[in-house]
Design a protein around this motif. Structure first.
Motif, PDB file in Angstrom:
ATOM      1  N   ALA A  77     -11.389   5.673 -40.017  1.00 24.10           N
ATOM      2  CA  ALA A  77     -12.743   5.979 -40.253  1.00 24.10           C
ATOM      3  C   ALA A  77     -13.659   5.133 -38.972  1.00 24.10           C
ATOM      4  CB  ALA A  77     -13.140   5.706 -41.691  1.00 24.10           C
ATOM      5  N   ILE A  78     -13.131   3.839 -38.860  1.00 26.28           N
ATOM      6  CA  ILE A  78     -14.030   2.955 -38.125  1.00 26.28           C
ATOM      7  C   ILE A  78     -13.965   3.573 -36.502  1.00 26.28           C
ATOM      8  CG2 ILE A  78     -14.113   0.715 -37.048  1.00 26.28           C
ATOM      9  CD1 ILE A  78     -13.732  -0.540 -39.754  1.00 26.28           C
ATOM     10  N   ALA A  79     -12.434   3.892 -36.425  1.00 21.05           N
ATOM     11  CA  ALA A  79     -12.495   4.482 -34.802  1.00 21.05           C
ATOM     12  C   ALA A  79     -13.548   5.735 -34.766  1.00 21.05           C
ATOM     13  CB  ALA A  79     -11.111   4.761 -34.580  1.00 21.05           C
ATOM     14  N   ARG A  80     -13.546   6.544 -35.854  1.00 23.78           N
ATOM     15  CA  ARG A  80     -14.181   7.610 -35.639  1.00 23.78           C
ATOM     16  C   ARG A  80     -15.822   7.118 -35.329  1.00 23.78           C
ATOM     17  NH1 ARG A  80     -10.513   9.758 -39.417  1.00 23.78           N
ATOM     18  NH2 ARG A  80     -11.952   9.205 -41.239  1.00 23.78           N
ATOM     19  N   LEU A  81     -16.333   6.379 -35.746  1.00 27.12           N
ATOM     20  CA  LEU A  81     -17.488   5.844 -35.806  1.00 27.12           C
ATOM     21  C   LEU A  81     -18.141   5.396 -34.196  1.00 27.12           C
ATOM     22  CD1 LEU A  81     -18.380   3.732 -38.875  1.00 27.12           C
ATOM     23  CD2 LEU A  81     -18.984   5.957 -38.419  1.00 27.12           C
ATOM     24  N   GLY A  82     -16.914   5.125 -33.320  1.00 26.36           N
ATOM     25  CA  GLY A  82     -17.009   4.771 -31.983  1.00 26.36           C
ATOM     26  C   GLY A  82     -16.420   3.655 -31.593  1.00 26.36           C
ATOM     27  N   PHE A 105      -6.266  12.476 -27.355  1.00 25.83           N
ATOM     28  CA  PHE A 105      -7.160  11.616 -28.209  1.00 25.83           C
ATOM     29  C   PHE A 105      -8.804  11.964 -27.669  1.00 25.83           C
ATOM     30  CE2 PHE A 105      -3.174   9.683 -28.101  1.00 25.83           C
ATOM     31  CZ  PHE A 105      -2.944   9.477 -29.345  1.00 25.83           C
ATOM     32  N   ALA A 106      -8.780  12.710 -26.708  1.00 20.90           N
ATOM     33  CA  ALA A 106     -10.305  12.929 -25.890  1.00 20.90           C
ATOM     34  C   ALA A 106     -11.140  13.306 -27.227  1.00 20.90           C
ATOM     35  CB  ALA A 106     -10.238  14.194 -25.321  1.00 20.90           C
ATOM     36  N   ASP A 107     -12.605  12.930 -27.291  1.00 22.28           N
ATOM     37  CA  ASP A 107     -13.495  13.026 -28.129  1.00 22.28           C
ATOM     38  C   ASP A 107     -15.017  12.488 -27.486  1.00 22.28           C
ATOM     39  OD1 ASP A 107     -14.908  13.524 -30.708  1.00 22.28           O
ATOM     40  OD2 ASP A 107     -13.601  12.292 -31.820  1.00 22.28           O
ATOM     41  N   ARG A 108     -15.974  12.788 -27.971  1.00 27.10           N
ATOM     42  CA  ARG A 108     -17.349  12.434 -27.729  1.00 27.10           C
ATOM     43  C   ARG A 108     -17.903  11.446 -28.994  1.00 27.10           C
ATOM     44  NH1 ARG A 108     -20.027  15.237 -23.958  1.00 27.10           N
ATOM     45  NH2 ARG A 108     -21.747  13.525 -24.465  1.00 27.10           N
ATOM     46  N   ALA A 114     -22.894  10.624 -19.178  1.00 21.58           N
ATOM     47  CA  ALA A 114     -21.641  10.785 -18.234  1.00 21.58           C
ATOM     48  C   ALA A 114     -20.494  10.522 -18.997  1.00 21.58           C
ATOM     49  CB  ALA A 114     -21.856   9.941 -17.024  1.00 21.58           C
ATOM     50  N   PRO A 115     -20.050  11.541 -19.787  1.00 20.16           N
ATOM     51  CA  PRO A 115     -18.794  11.173 -20.601  1.00 20.16           C
ATOM     52  C   PRO A 115     -17.357  11.172 -19.838  1.00 20.16           C
ATOM     53  CG  PRO A 115     -19.360  13.519 -20.793  1.00 20.16           C
ATOM     54  CD  PRO A 115     -20.528  12.791 -20.175  1.00 20.16           C
ATOM     55  N   TRP A 116     -16.614  10.375 -20.445  1.00 22.98           N
ATOM     56  CA  TRP A 116     -15.284  10.315 -19.679  1.00 22.98           C
ATOM     57  C   TRP A 116     -14.459  11.489 -20.086  1.00 22.98           C
ATOM     58  CZ3 TRP A 116     -14.465   6.712 -16.537  1.00 22.98           C
ATOM     59  CH2 TRP A 116     -15.225   5.311 -16.473  1.00 22.98           C
ATOM     60  N   THR A 117     -14.282  12.185 -19.010  1.00 23.99           N
ATOM     61  CA  THR A 117     -13.554  13.445 -18.812  1.00 23.99           C
ATOM     62  C   THR A 117     -12.317  13.068 -18.037  1.00 23.99           C
ATOM     63  OG1 THR A 117     -14.437  13.795 -16.578  1.00 23.99           O
ATOM     64  CG2 THR A 117     -15.764  14.713 -18.569  1.00 23.99           C
ATOM     65  N   LEU A 118     -11.329  14.040 -18.109  1.00 23.35           N
ATOM     66  CA  LEU A 118      -9.945  13.626 -17.713  1.00 23.35           C
ATOM     67  C   LEU A 118     -10.248  13.150 -16.031  1.00 23.35           C
ATOM     68  CD1 LEU A 118      -6.860  13.511 -18.083  1.00 23.35           C
ATOM     69  CD2 LEU A 118      -6.973  15.946 -17.318  1.00 23.35           C
ATOM     70  N   SER A 154     -11.066   7.545 -23.331  1.00 18.43           N
ATOM     71  CA  SER A 154     -11.076   9.266 -23.559  1.00 18.43           C
ATOM     72  C   SER A 154     -11.795   9.617 -24.766  1.00 18.43           C
ATOM     73  CB  SER A 154      -9.873   9.956 -23.318  1.00 18.43           C
ATOM     74  OG  SER A 154      -9.096   9.572 -24.569  1.00 18.43           O
ATOM     75  N   THR A 155     -11.945   8.845 -25.736  1.00 18.20           N
ATOM     76  CA  THR A 155     -12.731   9.001 -26.923  1.00 18.20           C
ATOM     77  C   THR A 155     -14.164   8.619 -26.961  1.00 18.20           C
ATOM     78  OG1 THR A 155     -12.517   6.574 -27.793  1.00 18.20           O
ATOM     79  CG2 THR A 155     -10.577   7.820 -28.080  1.00 18.20           C
ATOM     80  N   ASN A 156     -14.655   8.242 -25.650  1.00 16.43           N
ATOM     81  CA  ASN A 156     -16.054   7.923 -25.426  1.00 16.43           C
ATOM     82  C   ASN A 156     -16.687   7.130 -26.138  1.00 16.43           C
ATOM     83  OD1 ASN A 156     -17.109   9.600 -22.938  1.00 16.43           O
ATOM     84  ND2 ASN A 156     -15.712  10.826 -23.916  1.00 16.43           N
ATOM     85  N   PRO A 157     -16.010   5.775 -26.479  1.00 13.98           N
ATOM     86  CA  PRO A 157     -16.426   4.934 -27.477  1.00 13.98           C
ATOM     87  C   PRO A 157     -17.820   4.342 -27.284  1.00 13.98           C
ATOM     88  CG  PRO A 157     -14.764   3.750 -25.992  1.00 13.98           C
ATOM     89  CD  PRO A 157     -14.963   5.327 -25.582  1.00 13.98           C
ATOM     90  N   ARG A 158     -18.433   3.853 -28.338  1.00 12.60           N
ATOM     91  CA  ARG A 158     -19.543   2.885 -28.238  1.00 12.60           C
ATOM     92  C   ARG A 158     -19.233   1.286 -27.850  1.00 12.60           C
ATOM     93  NH1 ARG A 158     -22.796   3.960 -33.559  1.00 12.60           N
ATOM     94  NH2 ARG A 158     -24.373   2.752 -32.481  1.00 12.60           N
ATOM     95  N   LEU A 159     -18.003   1.157 -28.584  1.00  6.05           N
ATOM     96  CA  LEU A 159     -17.554  -0.242 -28.256  1.00  6.05           C
ATOM     97  C   LEU A 159     -16.166  -0.177 -28.043  1.00  6.05           C
ATOM     98  CD1 LEU A 159     -17.460  -3.477 -28.585  1.00  6.05           C
ATOM     99  CD2 LEU A 159     -16.897  -3.050 -31.079  1.00  6.05           C
ATOM    100  N   LEU A 160     -15.652  -0.906 -26.839  1.00  3.91           N
ATOM    101  CA  LEU A 160     -14.164  -0.951 -26.272  1.00  3.91           C
ATOM    102  C   LEU A 160     -13.770  -2.083 -26.512  1.00  3.91           C
ATOM    103  CD1 LEU A 160     -11.763   0.537 -24.534  1.00  3.91           C
ATOM    104  CD2 LEU A 160     -12.939  -0.572 -22.613  1.00  3.91           C
ATOM    105  N   ILE A 161     -12.713  -2.637 -27.177  1.00  2.00           N
ATOM    106  CA  ILE A 161     -11.918  -3.677 -27.386  1.00  2.00           C
ATOM    107  C   ILE A 161     -10.568  -3.742 -26.696  1.00  2.00           C
ATOM    108  CG2 ILE A 161     -10.998  -5.219 -29.189  1.00  2.00           C
ATOM    109  CD1 ILE A 161     -13.246  -4.102 -31.299  1.00  2.00           C
TER     110      ILE A 161
END
Length: 238
Positions: A77-82, A105-108, A114-118, A154-161
């Motif tokens: 669920a947390i992953a789906r929040l971004g 795993f690609a998502d928006r 400028a989303p992360w496309t392949l 590829s998931t276009n996250p709001r936060l990358l860890i």
């Protein structure tokens, strides 16, 4: 908590069985920042990440993401929040090709213009284009780390860890990863980095948190950390 906080943990206490690892830990990441979590081995860095992303139950305290409480939510669920994590050990799938990793795993999960496309991921890591048909277990350690970062993006996250961002990599590959992270910073990607190369992190990060035995013992800017080398010797062993 700061109104600009993207992720904020307050008074975090967590552990494994009867063993407590985190003791009232406070951590905040603002949108657009690159923040590091520093400390010697065994001080609780990976436990902090697990607690923030729902991989370890929180015994006390709260975690907020985008202003909403997320403690108690599942990791999915947390992953789906971004929130996207590049885990220690990379955890690439041996039965998926590079391309399959990046499309499965690609998502928006944010509203970036400028989303992360392949194609953008291949431009960031040209070596992955060359290895597009190779299985995850056919890649070198450096290529697996590139793939793990690209998979998270590829998931276009709001936060990358990134947990142990360059652990075990050859110097030339480490430099490629640093250059990648600098590009992400320039693009405004909010990032939390765990790594031991403090000199390199000074050039990349906005702020730093130093962890000692499950407690934050110092936090400040790169300029402040650079100016106080006694902190390095006392808490980081460098």
């Amino acid at each position: 908590m700061n109104d600009q906080s993207l992720l904020a943990g307050r008074g975090l206490e967590a552990g494994y069985g009867p063993s407590q690892v985190l003791f009232g830990l406070d951590l905040e990441i603002r949108a657009g920042e690159v923040v590091t979590l520093l400390g010697r081995n065994g001080m609780g860095k990976s436990t902090t990440i697990k607690t923030l992303i729902g991989g370890l139950p929180l015994r006390r305290g709260e975690v907020r993401f985008g202003g909403r409480p997320i403690h108690g939510l599942s990791a999915d669920a947390i992953a789906r929040l971004g929130v996207a994590v590049v885990p220690e050990g990379r955890q690439c799938f041996p039965n998926l090709t590079v391309r399959e990793h990046l499309i499965a795993f690609a998502d928006r999960r944010n509203d970036s213009a400028a989303p992360w496309t392949l194609e953008r991921l291949y431009a960031l890591f040209p070596r992955l284009r060359e290895r597009a048909g190779h299985m995850g277990n056919e890649l070198s350690g450096g290529e697996q780390q590139m793939l793990a970062i690209a998979r998270a993006l590829s998931t276009n996250p709001r936060l990358l860890i990134l947990d142990e961002a360059t652990e075990g990599l050859a110097p030339v590959i480490r430099e490629e990863i640093w250059q990648c992270l600098a590009q992400l910073k320039a693009a405004g990607q909010t990032t939390l980095v765990v790594d031991k190369y403090v000199e390199r992190l000074l050039r990349l990060a906005d702020r730093h948190f130093i962890l000692e035995r499950g407690r934050i013992v110092w936090h400040g800017s790169s300029a402040e950390l650079d100016a106080d080398r006694a902190l390095w010797h006392r808490y980081l062993g460098v």
